[in-house]
Every structure is written in structure tokens, then in C-alpha cells.
Design an enzyme around this catalytic site. Structure first.
Site, mmCIF file in Angstrom:
data_model
loop_
_atom_site.group_PDB
_atom_site.id
_atom_site.type_symbol
_atom_site.label_atom_id
_atom_site.label_comp_id
_atom_site.label_asym_id
_atom_site.label_seq_id
_atom_site.Cartn_x
_atom_site.Cartn_y
_atom_site.Cartn_z
ATOM 1 N N HIS A 118 15.019 -26.778 134.456
ATOM 2 C CA HIS A 118 15.853 -25.930 135.312
ATOM 3 C C HIS A 118 16.349 -26.740 136.508
ATOM 4 O O HIS A 118 15.606 -27.488 137.117
ATOM 5 C CB HIS A 118 15.111 -24.681 135.781
ATOM 6 C CG HIS A 118 13.743 -24.941 136.336
ATOM 7 N ND1 HIS A 118 12.659 -25.196 135.540
ATOM 8 C CD2 HIS A 118 13.290 -24.969 137.606
ATOM 9 C CE1 HIS A 118 11.582 -25.378 136.301
ATOM 10 N NE2 HIS A 118 11.943 -25.261 137.558
ATOM 11 N N GLN A 155 7.118 -29.340 139.044
ATOM 12 C CA GLN A 155 7.653 -28.386 138.056
ATOM 13 C C GLN A 155 6.586 -27.342 137.720
ATOM 14 O O GLN A 155 5.504 -27.676 137.257
ATOM 15 C CB GLN A 155 8.086 -29.118 136.780
ATOM 16 C CG GLN A 155 8.718 -28.181 135.760
ATOM 17 C CD GLN A 155 9.224 -28.918 134.510
ATOM 18 O OE1 GLN A 155 8.967 -30.109 134.326
ATOM 19 N NE2 GLN A 155 9.941 -28.207 133.665
ATOM 20 N N HIS A 194 17.774 -26.419 140.179
ATOM 21 C CA HIS A 194 17.916 -25.521 141.319
ATOM 22 C C HIS A 194 19.228 -25.819 142.042
ATOM 23 O O HIS A 194 19.589 -26.989 142.229
ATOM 24 C CB HIS A 194 16.805 -25.772 142.350
ATOM 25 C CG HIS A 194 15.406 -25.498 141.877
ATOM 26 N ND1 HIS A 194 14.713 -24.377 142.251
ATOM 27 C CD2 HIS A 194 14.567 -26.208 141.090
ATOM 28 C CE1 HIS A 194 13.485 -24.410 141.717
ATOM 29 N NE2 HIS A 194 13.373 -25.518 141.014
ATOM 30 N N ASP A 214 17.176 -17.126 141.574
ATOM 31 C CA ASP A 214 15.735 -17.348 141.751
ATOM 32 C C ASP A 214 15.203 -16.161 142.559
ATOM 33 O O ASP A 214 15.768 -15.818 143.610
ATOM 34 C CB ASP A 214 15.521 -18.673 142.493
ATOM 35 C CG ASP A 214 14.076 -19.126 142.470
ATOM 36 O OD1 ASP A 214 13.198 -18.317 142.819
ATOM 37 O OD2 ASP A 214 13.828 -20.288 142.130
ATOM 38 N N ILE A 215 14.152 -15.509 142.070
ATOM 39 C CA ILE A 215 13.675 -14.302 142.775
ATOM 40 C C ILE A 215 12.706 -14.622 143.915
ATOM 41 O O ILE A 215 12.300 -13.728 144.639
ATOM 42 C CB ILE A 215 13.043 -13.258 141.819
ATOM 43 C CG1 ILE A 215 11.902 -13.851 141.012
ATOM 44 C CG2 ILE A 215 14.109 -12.662 140.909
ATOM 45 C CD1 ILE A 215 11.091 -12.773 140.268
#
Ligand code: 5GP
Length: 148
Positions: A102, A96, A104, A32-33
Site C-alpha cells: 500500500h 509495514q 500512503h 485511511d481510517i
């Protein structure tokens, strides 16, 4: 309706870069960026799906097994990781933001400052009658699966 232009669909097609951690025929995992903490990663199915409920059980299970392995790797990687949150926001109202399923995997450590916000109506003890009614409604919704 699935949006083919969502960020994760574009990452899956290779149109956007990612820091890939794992890939197989069913799923992709990458960093995750905008991480909660460094090492925060995401596991996504290759299937086009917005909600977990669109996945078959094997695919959903595969996401969790992959997340489990990556969490084990995180713990021995040298990344600060004293605990892990597995977190899946299903639906905009649940937080979301990207409309592709996705999961996490978030490394946590003491004093990292992250946490759930508990509002005045949350986490109140419910009376037994209400708990019973909730349990029956959810049991009935499973389609005859016996409860209790
Ligand atoms: P959500 O809020 O939908 O549960 O999670 C979406 C996650 O995607 C967020 O944690 C956010 O930081 C991450 N994210 C958003 N844009 C990008 C991107 O372009 N690349 C990567 N790797 N992660 C992203």
C-alpha cells in the site's frame, strides 16, 4: 506467503467497507481510517502482494501515477493540504503493519505535528570511502548496470 485474511484483501473482496476514492482494473484507493491527517489515503494493487518487489514494473508505476492524480485532487479539494508525503513501508522492520502493498498519500500542513523520529545513529554524514563502497555494492546488485 500472502495472508488472504489481511484487512486490505478483505476490503478488495468487499467483505469490509471502505471510503472508496478511485478504482480501476489494477488498483483501489480509499481513505485511511486512522489518518495522520484528514484526507490521508491509501493506494493498493488488486494483485495479491506483500512487497513492492512482487509487482511488475507496470503495476508499480500505475500505483504511483494513481497516487500522483489523487494528490493533485487532494490539493484542490478543500482538504488542508500544503504538501504531500508519498510513503510506502515495505517489510515489518520498515513499519509495514498490513501485509498487502500500500502506498500512503498523506496531506501535510505546517504545524501538523507529524514527523520522522531521527535516532542518534541516523542522518550522520558518512565518509567518502563508505559512500563509495555503498554505491558500488548497490550498483553491482543491479546486475551489471553501469554506474557513475
Ligand atoms: P502501514 O502501517 O502498514 O504502512 O499502514 C497501514 C495503514 O492502514 C495504517 O495507516 C492504518 O491506519 C490503516 N488501516 C488499518 N486498518 C484499516 C482499516 O480497517 N481500514 C482502512 N481504511 N485503513 C486501515
Amino acid at each position: 506467503m500472502y495472508d488472504d485474511q489481511n484487512i486490505f484483501a478483505r476490503i478488495l473482496r468487499g467483505e469490509l467497507p471502505c471510503y472508496k476514492l478511485y478504482e480501476d482494473a489494477v488498483c483501489l484507493a480509499f481513505l485511511d481510517i486512522f489518518p495522520v491527517n484528514p484526507g490521508h489515503l491509501l493506494v493498493i494493487p488488486k494483485q495479491k502482494a506483500v512487497s513492492l518487489s512482487e509487482l511488475d514494473a507496470a503495476t508499480a508505476g500505475h500505483l504511483l501515477m494513481t497516487a500522483q492524480k489523487l494528490a493533485d485532487s487532494l490539493r484542490v479539494s478543500g482538504v488542508r493540504c500544503e504538501g504531500v508525503n508519498f510513503w510506502l513501508s515495505d517489510g515489518a522492520e520498515a513499519g509495514q503493519e498490513v501485509p498487502h502493498v500500500h502506498l500512503h498519500v498523506i496531506p501535510r500542513f505546517k504545524g501538523d505535528g507529524f514527523g520522522w523520529k531521527v535516532g542518534p545513529n541516523n542522518r550522520k554524514a558518512l565518509p567518502a570511502g563508505e559512500l563509495e563502497a555503498l554505491a558500488s555494492a548497490i550498483c553491482r546488485a543491479q546486475g551489471g548496470v553501469p554506474c557513475s
